[in-house]
Write a protein that holds these residues in place. Structure first.
Motif, PDB file in Angstrom:
ATOM      1  N   LEU A 127      -6.918   3.099  40.945  1.00 15.98           N
ATOM      2  CA  LEU A 127      -8.177   2.867  40.237  1.00 15.98           C
ATOM      3  C   LEU A 127      -8.844   4.174  39.804  1.00 15.98           C
ATOM      4  CD1 LEU A 127     -10.359   0.970  39.220  1.00 15.98           C
ATOM      5  CD2 LEU A 127     -11.299   0.883  41.546  1.00 15.98           C
ATOM      6  N   ALA A 128      -8.862   5.166  40.688  1.00 16.85           N
ATOM      7  CA  ALA A 128      -9.518   6.439  40.345  1.00 16.85           C
ATOM      8  C   ALA A 128      -8.854   7.088  39.130  1.00 16.85           C
ATOM      9  CB  ALA A 128      -9.479   7.382  41.542  1.00 16.85           C
ATOM     10  N   ASN A 129      -7.535   7.134  39.119  1.00 25.21           N
ATOM     11  CA  ASN A 129      -6.839   7.753  37.989  1.00 25.21           C
ATOM     12  C   ASN A 129      -6.934   6.913  36.722  1.00 25.21           C
ATOM     13  OD1 ASN A 129      -6.119  10.197  39.032  1.00 25.21           O
ATOM     14  ND2 ASN A 129      -3.972   9.691  39.406  1.00 25.21           N
ATOM     15  N   ARG A 130      -7.038   5.596  36.875  1.00 23.07           N
ATOM     16  CA  ARG A 130      -7.206   4.757  35.686  1.00 23.07           C
ATOM     17  C   ARG A 130      -8.527   5.090  34.980  1.00 23.07           C
ATOM     18  NH1 ARG A 130      -5.586   0.079  38.577  1.00 23.07           N
ATOM     19  NH2 ARG A 130      -7.530  -0.985  38.091  1.00 23.07           N
ATOM     20  N   ILE A 131      -9.541   5.389  35.757  1.00 22.22           N
ATOM     21  CA  ILE A 131     -10.834   5.799  35.166  1.00 22.22           C
ATOM     22  C   ILE A 131     -10.719   7.209  34.594  1.00 22.22           C
ATOM     23  CG2 ILE A 131     -13.242   6.357  35.697  1.00 22.22           C
ATOM     24  CD1 ILE A 131     -13.073   4.165  37.898  1.00 22.22           C
TER      25      ILE A 131
END
Length: 351
Positions: A127-131
């Motif tokens: 999730l963090a890298n998707r953002i």
């Protein structure tokens, strides 16, 4: 003029150790690390002698939690702190390994018009890298298959950054540390920093049979050492092993492990035949399942399911992998390009 780089990433050792591996190779660069105020990254980075700066960070959750109402404000505060920090440092580039603390740093870098490079360990981004992808210049990936899940104009296949210290392990020192013989194969079992209850249970149930052929070193996780087994001949158990790990891995004939990306690429780099038991979906987002499937499809490992694991199945799989260990090593030899991440990433950073 000395080039400057800011690293970020935290929340778990897997988001920190690849950064430290890269830092060790950046001779002549001014390095700063931005992380959280009390995350695991602070202790690891400061122990490495790197300039560490802390910002506010909040966790991004996929599930309902009352903290979800407060954490966005922590993230916004972190963005402002990172923006001002970066404005003062004026780095040439930012490198992020992921984790929730990295999001404010990546956004702060984007606001300062600083090139931001992200590395994703798994086939699908967390999730963090998707953002963070939206604000990144490029996204480096460990698995070739990952490019299919990412913007084509940003994804760059680099492979995994492997810690140089692992290649300096000494088999004889490992055997001495463990008190093992040199003429009997060593089975290394790794369940992750917190251990793996199912793996620990099945391994210990299988000990009488496994110890007939193998010496076993069992990294069972914090608080999971079984006192009743401390005097078992040919069996050593530890919460975890730190500085002796390269020697222990050098002594290992085969490895039984979870399927975290950093770990399995380290096994690949060291050409250690492996059996992977990925975290089940109820305990993860499924990244370890995809990692294990990728390695299995390339003939680099065997895979067992956590929920169907039995002593009989474990013993048979270990025996089959050990019997065919040279075939696995040959295939690993052919796949070594996937472990050249440090060289490939540094080449991109220095452009």
């Amino acid at each position: 003029m000395t080039k400057k780089i800011v690293f970020t990433g935290g929340g778990s050792a897997g988001h920190v150790t690849p950064n430290l591996a890269l830092i060790d190779e950046l001779k002549g660069w001014q390095v700063t690390y931005i992380g959280s105020k009390d995350g695991i990254e602070k202790k690891l980075v400061q122990a490495h002698g790197v300039d560490y700066r802390a910002i506010s960070s909040g966790k991004l959750r996929r599930y309902f939690d009352m903290k979800n109402f407060k954490d966005p404000f922590k993230v916004l505060a972190g963005v402002m702190q990172a923006y001002l920090m970066l404005k003062k440092i004026k780095p040439d580039v930012i490198f992020s390994k992921g984790g929730f603390v990295s999001v404010p740093v990546v956004i702060g870098g984007w606001l300062n018009h600083i090139p931001v490079y992200i590395h994703e360990s798994d086939i699908t981004p967390g999730l963090a890298n998707r953002i963070a992808i939206k604000f990144a210049t490029k996204l480096f990936v460990t698995f070739e298959e990952a490019a299919a899940h990412l913007p084509k104009d940003k994804a760059v296949y680099t492979g995994a950054p492997i810690r140089d210290v692992l290649f300096k392990g000494d088999r004889n020192k490992g055997l001495d540390f463990l008190g093992f013989q040199s003429d009997k194969p060593v089975l290394l079992i790794m369940g992750g920093s917190l251990g793996a209850k199912k793996i620990n249970e099945v391994v210990r149930e299988s000990l009488p049979d496994l110890l007939k052929k193998y010496q076993i070193v069992h990294l069972c996780g914090k608080g999971n050492v079984e006192p009743a087994l401390e005097s078992t001949e040919g069996y050593r158990q530890f919460d975890y092993v730190d500085k002796e790990l390269p020697d222990v891995m050098a002594a290992a004939s085969i490895i039984l492990s979870r399927a975290g990306s950093n770990a399995i690429f380290e096994f690949l780099a060291l050409k250690k035949p492996m059996i992977l038991i990925p975290l089940p979906l109820r305990a993860s987002r499924g990244d370890q399942i995809l990692n294990a499937e990728s390695f299995k499809n390339k003939g680099l490992c065997e895979v067992l399911e956590n929920d169907t694991l039995t002593p009989a199945l474990l013993q048979q799989t270990i025996e089959n992998v050990y019997k065919n260990r040279y075939d696995y090593v040959d295939r690993m030899e052919a796949a070594q390009n996937a472990t050249h991440g440090i060289k490939n990433i540094l080449s991109e950073l220095k452009k």
